[in-house]
Design an enzyme around this catalytic site. Structure first.
Site, PDB file in Angstrom:
ATOM      1  N   ARG A  12       0.800  14.429  13.335  1.00  0.00           N
ATOM      2  CA  ARG A  12       1.526  13.937  12.082  1.00  0.00           C
ATOM      3  C   ARG A  12       1.738  15.642  11.174  1.00  0.00           C
ATOM      4  O   ARG A  12       0.735  15.708  10.155  1.00  0.00           O
ATOM      5  CB  ARG A  12       0.377  13.590  11.139  1.00  0.00           C
ATOM      6  N   PRO A  13       2.226  16.219  11.358  1.00  0.00           N
ATOM      7  CA  PRO A  13       3.105  17.825  10.825  1.00  0.00           C
ATOM      8  C   PRO A  13       3.456  17.369  10.000  1.00  0.00           C
ATOM      9  O   PRO A  13       3.606  16.607   9.377  1.00  0.00           O
ATOM     10  CB  PRO A  13       3.717  18.334  12.453  1.00  0.00           C
ATOM     11  N   VAL A  14       3.508  18.974   8.712  1.00  0.00           N
ATOM     12  CA  VAL A  14       3.965  17.882   7.744  1.00  0.00           C
ATOM     13  C   VAL A  14       5.305  19.279   7.468  1.00  0.00           C
ATOM     14  O   VAL A  14       5.853  19.346   6.764  1.00  0.00           O
ATOM     15  CB  VAL A  14       3.963  18.316   6.744  1.00  0.00           C
TER      16      VAL A  14
ATOM     17  N   LEU B 132       8.536  18.358   7.845  1.00  0.00           N
ATOM     18  CA  LEU B 132       9.727  18.543   7.551  1.00  0.00           C
ATOM     19  C   LEU B 132       9.494  18.673   6.242  1.00  0.00           C
ATOM     20  O   LEU B 132      11.024  18.928   5.176  1.00  0.00           O
ATOM     21  CB  LEU B 132       9.945  17.204   7.977  1.00  0.00           C
TER      22      LEU B 132
ATOM     23  N   CYS C 104      -4.803  12.522  12.422  1.00  0.00           N
ATOM     24  CA  CYS C 104      -5.186  11.862  12.510  1.00  0.00           C
ATOM     25  C   CYS C 104      -5.553  10.487  13.783  1.00  0.00           C
ATOM     26  O   CYS C 104      -4.294  11.775  13.939  1.00  0.00           O
ATOM     27  CB  CYS C 104      -5.161  10.956  11.107  1.00  0.00           C
TER      28      CYS C 104
ATOM     29  N   VAL D 151       7.236   6.009  17.593  1.00  0.00           N
ATOM     30  CA  VAL D 151       6.518   6.699  16.327  1.00  0.00           C
ATOM     31  C   VAL D 151       5.830   7.418  15.765  1.00  0.00           C
ATOM     32  O   VAL D 151       5.951   8.666  15.973  1.00  0.00           O
ATOM     33  CB  VAL D 151       6.738   5.481  15.267  1.00  0.00           C
TER      34      VAL D 151
ATOM     35  N   ARG E 198      -4.061  10.824   4.325  1.00  0.00           N
ATOM     36  CA  ARG E 198      -2.878  12.023   4.854  1.00  0.00           C
ATOM     37  C   ARG E 198      -1.522  12.141   3.751  1.00  0.00           C
ATOM     38  O   ARG E 198      -1.287  13.340   2.887  1.00  0.00           O
ATOM     39  CB  ARG E 198      -2.163  11.182   6.073  1.00  0.00           C
TER      40      ARG E 198
ATOM     41  N   ARG F 234      -8.778  -0.136   4.512  1.00  0.00           N
ATOM     42  CA  ARG F 234      -7.539   0.768   3.698  1.00  0.00           C
ATOM     43  C   ARG F 234      -6.699   0.855   3.310  1.00  0.00           C
ATOM     44  O   ARG F 234      -5.862   0.929   2.735  1.00  0.00           O
ATOM     45  CB  ARG F 234      -7.061   2.281   4.581  1.00  0.00           C
TER      46      ARG F 234
ATOM     47  N   ASP G  16       3.852   0.146  12.543  1.00  0.00           N
ATOM     48  CA  ASP G  16       2.415  -0.519  11.602  1.00  0.00           C
ATOM     49  C   ASP G  16       2.441  -2.098  11.933  1.00  0.00           C
ATOM     50  O   ASP G  16       1.624  -2.930  11.376  1.00  0.00           O
ATOM     51  CB  ASP G  16       3.241  -0.476  10.192  1.00  0.00           C
TER      52      ASP G  16
ATOM     53  N   LYS H 169       1.223  -1.267   0.203  1.00  0.00           N
ATOM     54  CA  LYS H 169      -0.224   0.081  -0.254  1.00  0.00           C
ATOM     55  C   LYS H 169       1.021   0.936   0.009  1.00  0.00           C
ATOM     56  O   LYS H 169       0.598   2.522  -0.538  1.00  0.00           O
ATOM     57  CB  LYS H 169      -0.684   0.005   1.448  1.00  0.00           C
ATOM     58  N   ASN H 170       1.993   1.491   1.317  1.00  0.00           N
ATOM     59  CA  ASN H 170       2.548   2.600   0.986  1.00  0.00           C
ATOM     60  C   ASN H 170       2.883   2.750  -0.050  1.00  0.00           C
ATOM     61  O   ASN H 170       3.624   3.935  -0.602  1.00  0.00           O
ATOM     62  CB  ASN H 170       3.186   2.683   2.360  1.00  0.00           C
TER      63      ASN H 170
HETATM   64  C1  UD1 Z   1       4.504   6.309   6.546  1.00  0.00           C
HETATM   65  C2  UD1 Z   1       3.279   4.942   6.465  1.00  0.00           C
HETATM   66  C3  UD1 Z   1       2.965   5.114   7.590  1.00  0.00           C
HETATM   67  C4  UD1 Z   1       3.711   4.485   8.633  1.00  0.00           C
HETATM   68  C5  UD1 Z   1       4.712   5.634   8.724  1.00  0.00           C
HETATM   69  C6  UD1 Z   1       5.957   5.608   9.851  1.00  0.00           C
HETATM   70  C7  UD1 Z   1       2.871   6.110   4.208  1.00  0.00           C
HETATM   71  C8  UD1 Z   1       1.477   6.626   3.932  1.00  0.00           C
HETATM   72  N1  UD1 Z   1       2.423   5.792   5.413  1.00  0.00           N
HETATM   73  O1  UD1 Z   1       3.484   7.776   7.159  1.00  0.00           O
HETATM   74  O2  UD1 Z   1       2.085   3.565   7.082  1.00  0.00           O
HETATM   75  O3  UD1 Z   1       3.265   3.766  10.278  1.00  0.00           O
HETATM   76  O4  UD1 Z   1       5.576   6.020   7.903  1.00  0.00           O
HETATM   77  O5  UD1 Z   1       6.596   4.591   9.355  1.00  0.00           O
HETATM   78  O6  UD1 Z   1       3.592   5.651   3.446  1.00  0.00           O
HETATM   79  N2  UD1 Z   1       6.951  13.626  11.347  1.00  0.00           N
HETATM   80  C9  UD1 Z   1       7.418  15.238  12.060  1.00  0.00           C
HETATM   81  N3  UD1 Z   1       7.068  16.382  11.280  1.00  0.00           N
HETATM   82  C10 UD1 Z   1       6.866  16.095   9.516  1.00  0.00           C
HETATM   83  C11 UD1 Z   1       6.254  15.437   9.393  1.00  0.00           C
HETATM   84  C12 UD1 Z   1       6.977  13.489  10.759  1.00  0.00           C
HETATM   85  O7  UD1 Z   1       6.973  15.451  13.362  1.00  0.00           O
HETATM   86  O8  UD1 Z   1       6.885  16.671   8.845  1.00  0.00           O
HETATM   87  C13 UD1 Z   1       6.414  12.779  12.092  1.00  0.00           C
HETATM   88  C14 UD1 Z   1       5.204  12.097  13.094  1.00  0.00           C
HETATM   89  O9  UD1 Z   1       4.247  12.705  13.343  1.00  0.00           O
HETATM   90  C15 UD1 Z   1       5.656  10.746  13.064  1.00  0.00           C
HETATM   91  C16 UD1 Z   1       6.813  10.499  12.778  1.00  0.00           C
HETATM   92  O10 UD1 Z   1       7.194  11.554  12.304  1.00  0.00           O
HETATM   93  O11 UD1 Z   1       5.701  11.526  14.621  1.00  0.00           O
HETATM   94  C17 UD1 Z   1       6.921   9.720  11.208  1.00  0.00           C
HETATM   95  O12 UD1 Z   1       6.658   9.765  10.464  1.00  0.00           O
HETATM   96  P1  UD1 Z   1       6.704   9.883   8.947  1.00  0.00           P
HETATM   97  O13 UD1 Z   1       7.791   8.825   9.128  1.00  0.00           O
HETATM   98  O14 UD1 Z   1       6.419  11.371   8.468  1.00  0.00           O
HETATM   99  O15 UD1 Z   1       5.407   9.036   8.453  1.00  0.00           O
HETATM  100  P2  UD1 Z   1       4.325   9.261   7.150  1.00  0.00           P
HETATM  101  O16 UD1 Z   1       5.136   9.749   5.768  1.00  0.00           O
HETATM  102  O17 UD1 Z   1       3.359  10.441   7.367  1.00  0.00           O
END
Ligand code: UD1
Length: 464
Positions: A143-145, A147, A138, A353, A114, A423, A331, A44-45
Site C-alpha cells: 500500500r504505497p502512497v 500517487l 498492512c 487490487v 492507513r 474495525r 472488499d 466506514k470508508n
Molecule cells: C480504499 C478502501 C479499501 C478498499 C480499497 C480498494 C478506504 C479507507 N479504504 O483503500 O477498503 O479495499 O480502497 O477499493 O477507503 N496504490 C498504489 N499507490 C498509491 C495508492 C494506491 O500503488 O499511491 C495501490 C494500492 O497498493 C492497492 C491499489 O492501489 O494495490 C488500490 O489502493 P487504493 O484504491 O488506494 O485503496 P485505499 O484507498 O488504500
C-alpha cells in the site's frame, strides 16, 4: 454489545469495542437459519474520508449516520491530536476544525489506520504545511502512497520524504496549492480523495483523470460541496474541482455501507435464509447482486433503500475478478470465497487490487474448504459441507468471511483476532443474534481446550 464511543474533546473516551478484542474470541454455532431484517450502518470508508475532509472547514460540521467503529474512533483521535474539537452523540459527530494547532499527525495513530494518511490533502490545503508519517504496509499489501504524493507535487507542493515522514509544504506568499491536471496511473480511492480535498481550496481548477469512481468518493465530494466546494464529476473517471477560498458549516449524512450490506447478503445466501436489508443503496451493490444472481440467489429490490434476498436450493459456482468500482469490490472477495467454498462446482477467484489478500484461504481450508492459491488466483472446489474449527482472522474482510463460513458450518467455530472485525462491522454480534444466529464473544481463557462452551440454544439477542 456496548455502544462504541469515539473520542471527544469534552470527555475523552478511549476507542473501543469489546473490552478486549485481542483476548476475546467469537464462538459461532453453525447451521441455524437466519430470519428477519437488518439495518445497515453508515459507510466506514465514507466516514473516514469525510472526517478527514472536515479539516477543510473552519466552521461547525455535523456528520450524521457515523458508524461506531474502531477505525472511525482512530480517525477522530488523529483530528484531536491536530487540535480539532469533536463531540459525538450516538451516530452524530460534530467537528469544529477552526483551531487546528498542529500540522503533524502522530505516528502511533497513523500506523494503526492507513486511511489517516488522507489528512495530508486537507491539512496542506488549510495550513500550507503537513507532516504525516508514511503509513507503512498492512496485512493485505504494501500500500504505497506515491500517487497521493505526485498529485500534491503537481499542485505545487514541495514534498520530501525523510526518516519515514512525508513533509509537505506550499511555498509562496499565500501558501496556496495551485490547480493542476492530474492523471492517476491507477484509480486509487485514497489518492483520488486526498487530491480532491486538496484541490477544494486550491487556486484555479484541478482535473483528476482516471479517478476512482467508488460511491465513497462521490459521498466525500457531496460532503465538500455541501460546505461550498465546487466539485463536478465525482463518481465518473474525471473529476473537476474549481478551488474556492473558504468553506462553510454543514450538516451531512453518510451513505449506507455497501460492504456491510454485501456481507449480510452473503449471510443470507450461505445459510439459505431469506433476509431483508434496510437502509441500503441497491445501485452501489450492482456487481455484488449480479454475482449472487449468478450463483442462484434471488435479490429483490423491495423499495428504494431496501433489498430482500431469497436463497436458492443450492449455490452454483462462478468466477470472480476484483476490480476498481464499478467492478467487483475487493472488499467482498473473502466473503464470496466463503460462499463459493460451498458451491456445486469449481470457481476461480482473481484478486487484482491488493497483492496479499488471500490469507483467509488457509483458515477456510481448516473448516473443510478445498481452495488452492496460485499467485493472485484462488481455485475454489466446492464442498458439500464446512465444519466448525478454531480459526484466526487475518484482516477485516477475512474475519467477515470466517463469520459467514461459521454460520453455515456444522458445529462450533471459534474465531480469534477480533480486533480486525471491530474495525469495520458495527454491532455485528447484536445484528446477527437478532437474525437468529447462535454466537457469543467470550474471553479466550474461558474456552475449553476442546473448544466446548455454552449451549447455543441458550443464546439470545440479550446474551451479548
Ligand atoms: C480504499 C478502501 C479499501 C478498499 C480499497 C480498494 C478506504 C479507507 N479504504 O483503500 O477498503 O479495499 O480502497 O477499493 O477507503 N496504490 C498504489 N499507490 C498509491 C495508492 C494506491 O500503488 O499511491 C495501490 C494500492 O497498493 C492497492 C491499489 O492501489 O494495490 C488500490 O489502493 P487504493 O484504491 O488506494 O485503496 P485505499 O484507498 O488504500
Amino acid at each position: 454489545m456496548e455502544d462504541r464511543a469515539i473520542t471527544t474533546s469534552r470527555g475523552f473516551i478511549n476507542p473501543q469495542t469489546s473490552p478486549d478484542a485481542d483476548s476475546s474470541v467469537l464462538q459461532i454455532w453453525g447451521g441455524y437459519p437466519l430470519q428477519g431484517h437488518v439495518k445497515i450502518s453508515g459507510a466506514k470508508n465514507s466516514a473516514l474520508a469525510i472526517i478527514a475532509g472536515s479539516l477543510l472547514c473552519p466552521e461547525d460540521c455535523r456528520i450524521r449516520n457515523v458508524p461506531s467503529l474502531v477505525d472511525v474512533t482512530r480517525m477522530g483521535q488523529i483530528l484531536l491530536a491536530l487540535g480539532v474539537k469533536l463531540d459525538q452523540n450516538g451516530d452524530i459527530l460534530d467537528i469544529n476544525a477552526s483551531g487546528i494547532r498542529q500540522s503533524q499527525a502522530p505516528y502511533e495513530l497513523v500506523s494503526q489506520l492507513r486511511a489517516s494518511f488522507f489528512v495530508i490533502g486537507p491539512l496542506l490545503a488549510r495550513l500550507g504545511v503537513a507532516q504525516i508519517p508514511l503509513p507503512g504496509g498492512c496485512t493485505i499489501g504494501a500500500r504505497p502512497v506515491e500517487l497521493h504524493v505526485r498529485g500534491l507535487q503537481a499542485m505545487g507542493a514541495d514534498v520530501q520524504i525523510e526518516h519515514g515522514m512525508v513533509n509537505a509544504y506550499v511555498t509562496g506568499k499565500n501558501r496556496k496549492l495551485k490547480g493542476a491536471e492530474i492523471y492517476l496511473s491507477y484509480p486509487s480511492v485514497g489518492a483520488t480523495e486526498t487530491l480532491m480535498m486538496a484541490a477544494t481550496l486550491a487556486e484555479g481548477e484541478t482535473t483528476i483523470e482516471n479517478a476512482a469512481q467508488e460511491p465513497e468518493v462521490m459521498d466525500l465530494a457531496n460532503f465538500c460541496n455541501s460546505m461550498g466546494a465546487r466539485i463536478r464529476g465525482a463518481g465518473t473517471n474525471t473529476i473537476t474541482i474549481s478551488g474556492v477560498t473558504r468553506l462553510h458549516s454543514t450538516d451531512y449524512s453518510i451513505i449506507p455501507d455497501r460492504v456491510e450490506a454485501g456481507t449480510y447478503l452473503v449471510a443470507g445466501a450461505i445459510t439459505h435464509s431469506e433476509l431483508s436489508l434496510l437502509s441500503v443503496v441497491p445501485d452501489h451493490l450492482t456487481a455484488v447482486i449480479a454475482k449472487l444472481r449468478e450463483v442462484g440467489v434471488q435479490v429483490v429490490v423491495e423499495a428504494a433503500n431496501q433489498l430482500r434476498i431469497i436463497p436458492g436450493q443450492s449455490i452454483m459456482a462462478t468466477d470472480i475478478e476484483t476490480l476498481p468500482y464499478p467492478g467487483f469490490p475487493t472488499d467482498m472477495q473473502a466473503q464470496f470465497m466463503a460462499l463459493l467454498a460451498l458451491s456445486e462446482g469449481d470457481s476461480l477467484i482473481t484478486e487484482t487490487v491488493f497483492e496479499n489478500r488471500l490469507r483467509h484461504v488457509a483458515e477456510l481450508n481448516r473448516m473443510g474448504a478445498d481452495i488452492r492459491v496460485k499467485g493472485n488466483n484462488a481455485i475454489v472446489r466446492g464442498v458439500p459441507m464446512l465444519t466448525g474449527a478454531p480459526v484466526v482472522a487475518t484482516d477485516l474482510r477475512a474475519s467477515a468471511a470466517l463469520v459467514l463460513a461459521a454460520l453455515a458450518a456444522k458445529g462450533k467455530t471459534t474465531i480469534q483476532g477480533l480486533h480486525h472485525l471491530d474495525r469495520g462491522y458495527e454491532k455485528l454480534e447484536e445484528k446477527l443474534l437478532s437474525l437468529g444466529a447462535k454466537l457469543q464473544r467470550v474471553p479466550e481463557s474461558s474456552v475449553d481446550a476442546d473448544g466446548r462452551a455454552s449451549n447455543p440454544d441458550l443464546l439470545t439477542s440479550q446474551s451479548n
